[in-house]
Design an enzyme around this catalytic site. Structure first.
Site, PDB file in Angstrom:
ATOM      1  N   LYS A 160       0.887  -1.167   0.000  1.00  0.00           N
ATOM      2  CA  LYS A 160       0.000   0.000   0.000  1.00  0.00           C
ATOM      3  C   LYS A 160       0.928   1.221   0.000  1.00  0.00           C
ATOM      4  O   LYS A 160       1.409   1.677   1.031  1.00  0.00           O
ATOM      5  CB  LYS A 160      -0.871  -0.088   1.238  1.00  0.00           C
ATOM      6  CG  LYS A 160      -1.788   0.985   1.676  1.00  0.00           C
ATOM      7  CD  LYS A 160      -2.389   1.879   0.681  1.00  0.00           C
ATOM      8  CE  LYS A 160      -2.609   3.206   1.370  1.00  0.00           C
ATOM      9  NZ  LYS A 160      -1.728   4.255   0.871  1.00  0.00           N
ATOM     10  N   GLU A 207      -0.724   7.452  -1.184  1.00  0.00           N
ATOM     11  CA  GLU A 207      -1.709   7.782  -2.229  1.00  0.00           C
ATOM     12  C   GLU A 207      -1.081   8.648  -3.327  1.00  0.00           C
ATOM     13  O   GLU A 207      -1.321   8.434  -4.517  1.00  0.00           O
ATOM     14  CB  GLU A 207      -2.860   8.550  -1.550  1.00  0.00           C
ATOM     15  CG  GLU A 207      -3.994   8.893  -2.473  1.00  0.00           C
ATOM     16  CD  GLU A 207      -5.078   9.702  -1.762  1.00  0.00           C
ATOM     17  OE1 GLU A 207      -4.821  10.258  -0.668  1.00  0.00           O
ATOM     18  OE2 GLU A 207      -6.180   9.786  -2.326  1.00  0.00           O
ATOM     19  N   GLY A 209       6.055   5.452   8.147  1.00  0.00           N
ATOM     20  CA  GLY A 209       5.192   6.627   8.018  1.00  0.00           C
ATOM     21  C   GLY A 209       5.172   7.408   9.314  1.00  0.00           C
ATOM     22  O   GLY A 209       6.102   7.322  10.125  1.00  0.00           O
ATOM     23  N   GLY A 210       4.098   8.158   9.512  1.00  0.00           N
ATOM     24  CA  GLY A 210       4.017   9.043  10.670  1.00  0.00           C
ATOM     25  C   GLY A 210       3.722   8.291  11.963  1.00  0.00           C
ATOM     26  O   GLY A 210       3.144   7.198  11.947  1.00  0.00           O
ATOM     27  N   THR A 265      -0.077   7.489  12.717  1.00  0.00           N
ATOM     28  CA  THR A 265      -0.583   6.330  11.962  1.00  0.00           C
ATOM     29  C   THR A 265       0.031   5.047  12.527  1.00  0.00           C
ATOM     30  O   THR A 265      -0.658   4.032  12.675  1.00  0.00           O
ATOM     31  CB  THR A 265      -0.207   6.439  10.464  1.00  0.00           C
ATOM     32  OG1 THR A 265      -0.364   7.777  10.033  1.00  0.00           O
ATOM     33  CG2 THR A 265      -1.041   5.530   9.608  1.00  0.00           C
ATOM     34  N   GLY A 266       1.323   5.098  12.848  1.00  0.00           N
ATOM     35  CA  GLY A 266       2.014   3.920  13.374  1.00  0.00           C
ATOM     36  C   GLY A 266       1.368   3.430  14.669  1.00  0.00           C
ATOM     37  O   GLY A 266       1.184   2.222  14.868  1.00  0.00           O
ATOM     38  N   GLU A 301       8.448   2.049  11.346  1.00  0.00           N
ATOM     39  CA  GLU A 301       9.527   3.027  11.121  1.00  0.00           C
ATOM     40  C   GLU A 301       8.845   4.381  11.088  1.00  0.00           C
ATOM     41  O   GLU A 301       8.160   4.707  10.112  1.00  0.00           O
ATOM     42  CB  GLU A 301      10.227   2.754   9.783  1.00  0.00           C
ATOM     43  CG  GLU A 301      10.847   1.377   9.646  1.00  0.00           C
ATOM     44  CD  GLU A 301      12.131   1.228  10.439  1.00  0.00           C
ATOM     45  OE1 GLU A 301      12.624   2.233  10.991  1.00  0.00           O
ATOM     46  OE2 GLU A 301      12.633   0.101  10.522  1.00  0.00           O
ATOM     47  N   CYS A 341      12.879  11.160   7.484  1.00  0.00           N
ATOM     48  CA  CYS A 341      12.629  10.826   8.892  1.00  0.00           C
ATOM     49  C   CYS A 341      13.874  11.099   9.730  1.00  0.00           C
ATOM     50  O   CYS A 341      13.776  11.474  10.889  1.00  0.00           O
ATOM     51  CB  CYS A 341      12.211   9.379   9.008  1.00  0.00           C
ATOM     52  SG  CYS A 341      13.361   8.248   8.213  1.00  0.00           S
ATOM     53  N   GLU A 366       7.984  17.102  14.759  1.00  0.00           N
ATOM     54  CA  GLU A 366       8.602  16.856  13.445  1.00  0.00           C
ATOM     55  C   GLU A 366       7.969  17.793  12.408  1.00  0.00           C
ATOM     56  O   GLU A 366       6.756  17.793  12.220  1.00  0.00           O
ATOM     57  CB  GLU A 366       8.360  15.399  13.038  1.00  0.00           C
ATOM     58  CG  GLU A 366       9.075  15.032  11.753  1.00  0.00           C
ATOM     59  CD  GLU A 366       8.742  13.620  11.283  1.00  0.00           C
ATOM     60  OE1 GLU A 366       7.570  13.229  11.298  1.00  0.00           O
ATOM     61  OE2 GLU A 366       9.687  12.901  10.894  1.00  0.00           O
TER      62      GLU A 366
HETATM   63  P1  NAD Z   1       1.527   8.730   6.911  1.00  0.00           P
HETATM   64  O1  NAD Z   1       1.585   8.043   8.233  1.00  0.00           O
HETATM   65  O2  NAD Z   1       0.453   9.730   6.705  1.00  0.00           O
HETATM   66  O3  NAD Z   1       1.329   7.660   5.737  1.00  0.00           O
HETATM   67  C1  NAD Z   1       2.200   6.578   5.558  1.00  0.00           C
HETATM   68  C2  NAD Z   1       1.445   5.456   4.861  1.00  0.00           C
HETATM   69  O4  NAD Z   1       0.413   4.981   5.725  1.00  0.00           O
HETATM   70  C3  NAD Z   1       0.737   5.892   3.561  1.00  0.00           C
HETATM   71  O5  NAD Z   1       0.773   4.848   2.625  1.00  0.00           O
HETATM   72  C4  NAD Z   1      -0.688   6.118   4.041  1.00  0.00           C
HETATM   73  O6  NAD Z   1      -1.636   6.036   3.005  1.00  0.00           O
HETATM   74  C5  NAD Z   1      -0.840   4.994   5.052  1.00  0.00           C
HETATM   75  N1  NAD Z   1      -1.910   5.183   6.055  1.00  0.00           N
HETATM   76  C6  NAD Z   1      -2.477   6.339   6.449  1.00  0.00           C
HETATM   77  N2  NAD Z   1      -3.442   6.077   7.370  1.00  0.00           N
HETATM   78  C7  NAD Z   1      -3.437   4.737   7.578  1.00  0.00           C
HETATM   79  C8  NAD Z   1      -4.185   3.854   8.421  1.00  0.00           C
HETATM   80  N3  NAD Z   1      -5.158   4.298   9.247  1.00  0.00           N
HETATM   81  N4  NAD Z   1      -3.910   2.542   8.381  1.00  0.00           N
HETATM   82  C9  NAD Z   1      -2.936   2.062   7.575  1.00  0.00           C
HETATM   83  N5  NAD Z   1      -2.219   2.850   6.733  1.00  0.00           N
HETATM   84  C10 NAD Z   1      -2.452   4.174   6.737  1.00  0.00           C
HETATM   85  O7  NAD Z   1       2.962   9.329   6.643  1.00  0.00           O
HETATM   86  P2  NAD Z   1       3.435  10.201   5.394  1.00  0.00           P
HETATM   87  O8  NAD Z   1       2.931  11.582   5.577  1.00  0.00           O
HETATM   88  O9  NAD Z   1       3.131   9.482   4.125  1.00  0.00           O
HETATM   89  O10 NAD Z   1       5.021  10.148   5.588  1.00  0.00           O
HETATM   90  C11 NAD Z   1       5.711  11.007   6.395  1.00  0.00           C
HETATM   91  C12 NAD Z   1       6.061  10.362   7.718  1.00  0.00           C
HETATM   92  O11 NAD Z   1       6.779   9.163   7.499  1.00  0.00           O
HETATM   93  C13 NAD Z   1       6.977  11.237   8.570  1.00  0.00           C
HETATM   94  O12 NAD Z   1       6.518  11.252   9.897  1.00  0.00           O
HETATM   95  C14 NAD Z   1       8.313  10.530   8.485  1.00  0.00           C
HETATM   96  O13 NAD Z   1       9.161  10.772   9.569  1.00  0.00           O
HETATM   97  C15 NAD Z   1       7.910   9.109   8.375  1.00  0.00           C
HETATM   98  N6  NAD Z   1       8.985   8.305   7.784  1.00  0.00           N
HETATM   99  C16 NAD Z   1       9.682   7.458   8.586  1.00  0.00           C
HETATM  100  C17 NAD Z   1      10.737   6.715   8.066  1.00  0.00           C
HETATM  101  C18 NAD Z   1      11.529   5.767   8.939  1.00  0.00           C
HETATM  102  O14 NAD Z   1      12.181   4.881   8.387  1.00  0.00           O
HETATM  103  N7  NAD Z   1      11.531   5.901  10.250  1.00  0.00           N
HETATM  104  C19 NAD Z   1      11.089   6.844   6.728  1.00  0.00           C
HETATM  105  C20 NAD Z   1      10.364   7.718   5.942  1.00  0.00           C
HETATM  106  C21 NAD Z   1       9.297   8.452   6.485  1.00  0.00           C
END
Ligand code: NAD
Length: 496
Positions: free
Chosen positions: A176, A179, A229-230, A233-234, A251, A285, A386
């Site tokens: 996934k 978007e 991701g964020g 969400t994590g 992550e 990140c 962040e």
């Molecule tokens: P995000 O959490 O909004 O989205 C990440 C992914 O999760 C996307 O594919 C999104 O569609 C999906 N998602 C959103 N809501 C969800 C849900 N309820 N259930 C399952 N999946 C869902 O993050 P973003 O804005 O795309 O990315 C930026 C963030 O990612 C920053 O906080 C950054 O620090 C982090 N990031 C971390 C690393 C790492 O390795 N630690 C690397 C890159 C980015």
């Protein structure tokens, strides 16, 4: 295919139009559409997961010998390399990173497949010391269907980090992607197919995370989620995983300190701090977004840093000499601007940047310049949250004890950088900084052979590293009886 045609998505080995809304992905440097596609629907999620489950059970992939699976992974690496320039150009359009960065990300994706192919064929299962009349062993089994959920900032590299070990371990994967940046994941699925991976083992579901990512995470046939991701969400995914008793790796975000001690080599420190925060326009990140400088050095160091940042080339991502491209979207640029306004409201002073650039390409895309703030305290919001953009907060420090306390005073603990000529001092400090990765006299360097992940709100679990493949396997103990006689407990009654 013309631009107006709708790109198909990959659902369980079938390329078809997604069942969700039609939307365009846009080039952040101009706002122009790059491709049109239909998002996946909940039916697509169901079909992808069911198809992956069937492929896992029936394709024979999980039963292939490790060196046979490795052969397909090596081929995927090779195909990525053969198409590297095309993929790098597409990724530049997908997320607006400068072409030199996207070339590096594509190369890293190929390297990741190669690495996990090798990890797969060299993975050892162990015979454990026996404490009875049996041979005892520890072996690993694939899990089934794994979900790989990725953000928009490093497409193909983040997907490779999940897909390569998951496939190497014998699983099926449903990706996934974010978007707004789905194009490289779709290309990767095509490459997997071309490399001879059995159909259905990889699906790609572009679209909204709150709908599709959520459904995927909750699906009973998903046995593991690997998420980047964020943090918000994590944490949501971690709750679902807890209810399902499902392993996850997370992550997440960061607010990483970079530390310049009073004995630092200033040429190295200035170059490293600039690269740490402003490369990828700070959309990383591990961005070194909190700068701590020894007070004795603070004024001359900041003068050099500001001069260096002012010379960074912000512009067209297609230009080979560009160092910083646009931010990912208009909405994200507004969020960065709100943080800079907050920093000023909290009493910060701008040393550089803080204003959208204008004229030429700057008027079309979502550009934002390198921005440096000082005069803030580490406990203020601008220093704690962040921003995920090219915004650095600079903080002088007096003693090492105060420095350690402040550097560690963050919900995040992803990475840190230390600049010092005294290796013993840097070593001692490096051990006291709480972070998943500490760079000493360098920053933002990676190798796939070194585990990566965060502490606290920066995440859970590790990716990469030779043992990264085990994250996608269940461990099993096997006891193999060698008794000459039936087990004694049942006594003579058990004998004929
Ligand atoms: P995000 O959490 O909004 O989205 C990440 C992914 O999760 C996307 O594919 C999104 O569609 C999906 N998602 C959103 N809501 C969800 C849900 N309820 N259930 C399952 N999946 C869902 O993050 P973003 O804005 O795309 O990315 C930026 C963030 O990612 C920053 O906080 C950054 O620090 C982090 N990031 C971390 C690393 C790492 O390795 N630690 C690397 C890159 C980015």
């Amino acid at each position: 295919m013309t631009l107006e045609q709708t790109l198909p998505i990959c659902v369980a080995g079938t390329w078809r139009l997604g069942g969700g809304e039609r939307y365009a992905t846009r080039y952040p440097a101009t706002g122009e559409p790059v491709a049109w596609l239909n998002a996946a629907s909940l039916e697509d999620v169901e079909d992808a997961v069911q198809g992956a489950h069937q492929a896992f059970l029936n394709s024979g992939w999980a039963q292939r010998k490790p060196h046979e699976r490795a052969t397909v992974l090596y081929r995927i690496a090779e195909l990525i390399r053969q198409r590297s320039e095309e993929l790098a150009q597409l990724q530049r359009q997908d997320n607006g990173k400068p072409i030199n960065e996207t070339r590096a990300l594509v190369a890293s994706a190929a390297g990741t497949f190669q690495f996990f192919a090798a990890a797969c064929e060299t993975l050892e299962e162990t015979i454990t010391p026996s404490r009875g009349d049996f041979v005892s062993m520890s072996v690993y089994e694939p899990m089934g269907v794994v979900a790989a959920i990725t953000p928009w900032n490093s497409p193909i590299a983040s997907e490779a980090q999940k897909v390569a070990p998951a496939l190497a371990a014998g699983n099926a994967v449903v990706i996934k992607p974010a978007e707004i940046t789905p194009l490289l994941a779709l290309q990767l699925a095509q490459i997997c197919e071309e490399a001879g991976l059995p159909k259905g083992l990889v699906s790609v579901l572009p679209g909204k995370g709150s709908l599709l990512g959520d459904a995927l995470t909750q699906h009973p046939l998903i046995k593991r989620v690997s998420f980047t991701g964020g943090t918000k969400t994590g944490k949501h995914i971690a709750h679902i995983a807890a209810d399902k008793m499902m392993p996850v790796s997370l992550e997440l975000g960061g607010k990483s300190p970079t530390i310049v001690l009073d004995d630092a080599d200033l040429d190295h420190a200035v170059a490293g701090v600039l690269y740490g925060i402003f490369s990828s326009s700070g959309e990383a990140c591990i961005a070194g977004s909190r700068l701590f400088v020894a007070r004795a050095l603070y004024a001359p160091f900041m003068q050099r840093l500001v001069a260096g940042a002012a010379r960074l080339r912000l512009g067209d991502p297609a230009d080979e000499s560009t160092q910083m491209g646009p931010l990912i979207s208009a909405a994200h640029r507004e969020s960065v601007e709100r943080y800079v306004a907050l920093g000023l409201a909290e009493g910060g002073r701008l040393l550089l940047g803080g204003q959208r650039p204008s004229g030429g390409i700057y008027d079309q895309g979502y550009f934002y310049p390198p921005t440096i703030l000082e005069g803030l305290g580490n406990n203020q919001q601008t220093c704690q949250e962040e921003i995920f953009g090219p915004v650095l907060v600079a903080l002088p420090f007096d003693s090492e004890a105060e420095l350690i306390e402040q550097a560690n005073d963050s919900l995040y603990a992803l990475a840190a950088g230390i600049w010092s000529r005294d290796y013993k001092r840097a070593w001692a400090l490096g051990r006291k900084i709480q972070a998943g990765t500490v760079w000493i006299n360098t920053y933002k360097q990676f190798s796939i052979s070194t585990p990566f992940g965060g502490w606290r709100d920066s995440g859970l679990g590790r990716e990469k590293g030779r043992l990264g493949i085990l994250q996608y396997m269940e461990q099993k103990s096997l006891y193999w009886g060698m008794n000459e006689q039936p087990l004694a407990w049942a006594g003579a009654e058990a004998r004929p």
